[in-house]
Design an enzyme around this catalytic site. Structure first.
Site, short mmCIF file in Angstrom:
data_model
loop_
_atom_site.label_atom_id
_atom_site.label_comp_id
_atom_site.label_asym_id
_atom_site.label_seq_id
_atom_site.Cartn_x
_atom_site.Cartn_y
_atom_site.Cartn_z
N GLU A 1 -7.22 0.36 -4.58
CA GLU A 1 -7.26 0.27 -3.11
C GLU A 1 -8.59 -0.29 -2.59
O GLU A 1 -8.58 -1.18 -1.73
CB GLU A 1 -6.95 1.64 -2.49
CG GLU A 1 -5.48 2.02 -2.66
CD GLU A 1 -5.19 3.50 -2.49
OE1 GLU A 1 -6.10 4.24 -2.05
OE2 GLU A 1 -4.06 3.91 -2.80
N ASP B 1 0.88 -1.16 0.00
CA ASP B 1 0.00 0.00 0.00
C ASP B 1 0.92 1.21 0.00
O ASP B 1 1.55 1.52 1.01
CB ASP B 1 -0.88 -0.04 1.27
CG ASP B 1 -1.67 1.25 1.48
OD1 ASP B 1 -1.64 2.13 0.60
OD2 ASP B 1 -2.31 1.38 2.55
N LYS C 1 2.54 11.26 -3.47
CA LYS C 1 1.48 10.57 -4.22
C LYS C 1 0.55 11.57 -4.93
O LYS C 1 -0.02 11.27 -5.97
CB LYS C 1 0.69 9.72 -3.24
CG LYS C 1 -0.28 8.74 -3.91
CD LYS C 1 -0.84 7.81 -2.86
CE LYS C 1 -1.87 6.86 -3.41
NZ LYS C 1 -2.36 5.95 -2.36
N ASP D 1 -13.05 5.38 2.63
CA ASP D 1 -11.64 5.53 3.02
C ASP D 1 -11.39 6.96 3.50
O ASP D 1 -11.31 7.88 2.69
CB ASP D 1 -10.77 5.18 1.80
CG ASP D 1 -9.27 5.25 2.11
OD1 ASP D 1 -8.89 5.82 3.15
OD2 ASP D 1 -8.48 4.75 1.29
#
Ligand code: AMP
Length: 623
Positions: free
Chosen positions: A183, A13, A80, A205
């Protein structure tokens, strides 16, 4: 130490704030907690790289994060957010970042965003590769051999360029990226939600700085993303800032508007705010103190209700996103079969409550929300490495499940080999007068004593109104749903107080270990039963003698002194016997004798109660 597999593939991850590497075998998935030096930590590597302006990397992860305060311009975090993005597209983003984001010529006439430290320019995949190398090193320390294959997760909304940038990062780090997976798909895999075709899953999330919700549909064994919605600048950090603002306001109210907060104090406040927020996930209120220097200490209290009011607008935005995602997928909330929680901020009870309201069901929380994506990536990795998925997904309960009772015995609620789904309920009570909380330990195994079983989880039922021992009725329910998730709930019936926990019983054991546990239970059956019986009868002695003691106190001077003496003496004898003897039958006999002896005491209590009632009645009539 795992052995045997030559073609190990790990799951990664690669997160905005933290990154993790995980591995799955027939025990199920687990995060690698080994550091590159062979020590242990919580498995989370902060996605932060500190780069020397003269060239080269100074630090990655936790130690790199320490540089962020004094040297923000060389400490690269949130990379990211720049992965595979055009320079023009990240202007807004770049303004929020303390390091230099520059333009670099990319392929196909497109300028990409890159990072300049000193005179060197690094592409986002190059920076991400430093983080991936760190994860690779951890996996290698754990397996004690080179690891070169990985599955990496990306957000569902990542486009092809962003996915390609992630692949490139892997390549630079010396990893063969077998596959990139979404994800939310990983989260669903971690929960084994791939076993029931034609199901619809919402993955919510909420991390430190980003939020997204995805609606997935499983059909033909593959997950399709029906819709996704979110906000790349919404998360737990916003909640921290709300607390900081409130604290600043209060401090200024007391010490005057002029009071300034230097960066070092601000950093301390940030840490404090986060700690307070986290504690309010398990406590109703938190008292804290801030050292303002010059001998000034500022004390404050924050309740869970205060926090809920502060974060409500943010949580509302996430709920609006859920509704939008449902709308985009052309679905009503009741079409969602499961809700899966990802990200540390989903530990906040208020967030769970709001989700329960929207979707009308309890969200899945059995797995650590910080780990669930990495765990799912490792499940996919293990399947690609040749492990049969059936090994991880069982239709029957492999080992019995129960809770620990007083004295260390086990009350089994669901027996092994029961087909899933299944449910069982049992009543429990308190053993102490005025006891307001009960700790529940969920156990797995065939043995009769808690110490010989595996502990799957623990939780506490609090807020029971004080009552005499034995009065509260606590209903404990074990429910294993069709996905193999165990939901344990405890409810005190008078007050309606409730607490619950979720766990995945199938994780953590190989078939061989299950067989061994069965064998052990068989070998120890006789001895175990004996001890179990001893614990039960000892508990009964504690309970009955406490009751008798209470009755003696209540009876007062009207009780025959001889009877009082005899009962007091045999009570002491019985207690001594229960403590010293291991002969459960002898204790049981003595208990029966004692119980018989206390019958007149009970009769006396009834007679006294009747007399009091009568007196009260005549008193009322006379007045
Ligand atoms: P993630 O980005 O998924 O690692 O999530 C990190 C965020 O979760 C941070 O804002 C943390 O403060 C927050 N967090 C972690 N544990 C808790 C907790 N028990 N209660 C509330 N927030 C938490």
């Amino acid at each position: 130490m795992p052995t045997g597999q030559t073609d190990t593939i790990v799951g990664i991850d690669l997160g905005t704030t933290n990154s993790l590497v995980a591995y799955a075998d027939e025990r199920g998935p687990r995060v690698i907690y080994t550091t590159r030096d062979g020590a242990r930590d919580n498995g989370m590597v902060p996605s932060v790289v500190a780069i020397d302006p003269a060239g080269g990397v100074i630090d990655v992860g936790r130690s790199a994060r320490l540089h962020a305060i004094e040297r923000p311009e060389i400490t690269v975090y949130s990379i990211k957010r720049l992965m595979g993005r055009g320079f023009e597209d990240v202007q807004e983003e770049a303004r929020r970042l303390p390091y230099r984001v520059v333009r670099r010529a990319g392929g196909q006439g497109r300028d990409i965003a890159a990072v300049q430290i000193g005179s060197r320019v690094y592409t986002p995949p190059e920076i991400s590769a430093f983080i991936l190398r760190e994860l690779k090193a951890r996996a290698e320390a754990y397996f004690e051999r080179p690891i070169s294959k990985a599955i990496i997760t990306v957000p569902a909304y990542f486009d092809d360029t962003q996915r390609q940038a992630t692949r490139d990062a892997g390549k630079i780090a010396g990893l063969d990226v077998i596959r990139i997976i979404n994800e939310p798909t990983a989260a669903a895999l971690a929960y084994g939600l791939d076993r029931h075709d034609d199901s619809t899953i919402a993955v919510y999330d909420l991390g430190g700085g980003t939020f997204d919700v995805s609606i997935l549909r499983l059909s033909g064994g593959t997950f399709e993303v029906l819709s996704t919605h979110g906000d790349t600048h919404l998360g737990g950090d916003d909640f921290d800032w709300e607390i900081i603002r409130l604290v600043q306001q209060e401090v200024r109210r007391r010490y005057g508007e002029h009071l300034a907060f230097p960066p070092s104090t601000l950093q301390g406040l940030r840490n404090l705010a986060e700690a307070v927020k986290i504690r309010l996930s398990s406590q109703d209120q938190v008292d804290f103190e801030i050292d303002l220097g010059q001998g000034r200490n500022f004390g404050m209290q924050l309740t869970r209700g205060d926090l809920e009011r502060m974060i409500e607008p943010y949580v509302q935005r996430t709920i609006d996103s859920c509704r939008q995602a449902l709308c985009d997928a052309k679905l009503e909330p009741d079409a969602i079969d499961q809700v899966v929680l990802v990200g540390g901020s989903t530990r906040i009870p208020y967030v769970r409550r709001r989700l329960r309201e929207v979707f009308g069901k309890e969200p899945y929380s059995a797995l650590n929300p910080d780990e669930v994506v990495a765990l799912g990536a490792s499940v996919q990795a293990s399947v690609m490495a040749g492990l049969k998925r059936e090994v991880l997904l069982l239709d029957v309960v492999p080992l019995s499940l129960g809770i620990e009772t007083l004295g260390g015995a086990v009350a089994k609620l669901i027996l092994r080999n029961t087909r899933m789904p299944c449910q069982a309920t049992e009543m429990f009570t308190t053993f102490l007068d005025g006891q307001t909380s009960i700790k529940l330990t969920v156990l797995q195994g065939e043995r009769e004593l808690a110490k010989d079983c595996r502990t799957l989880g623990e939780f506490e039922l609090r807020g029971i109104p004080p009552m005499p021992a034995g009065m509260p009725k606590v209903q404990v329910t074990f429910l294993i749903d069709q996905n193999g998730i165990l939901h344990v709930s405890a409810r005190e019936q008078r007050s309606g107080k409730e607490a619950s926990i979720q766990v995945i019983p199938a994780h953590g054991l190989t078939r061989e270990e299950v067989r061994q546990m069965e064998k052990d239970a068989y070998a120890h059956a006789r001895q175990d039963m004996k001890i179990h019986r001893l614990i039960d009868v000892r508990n009964q002695v504690v309970f009955d003698t406490a009751k008798a003691e209470q009755a003696l106190r209540k009876a007062g001077p009207t009780l025959d002194p001889n009877l009082r003496k005899t009962i007091t003496e045999s009570m002491a004898n019985l207690r001594r016997l229960a403590e010293t003897s291991e002969d459960s039958e002898a204790i049981y006999q003595a208990l029966q004798d004692f119980d018989r002896m206390t019958i007149p005491l009970a009769e006396h209590a009834v007679a006294q109660a009747l007399k009091e009632a009568h007196q009260q009645e005549t008193g009322e009539r006379n007045s």
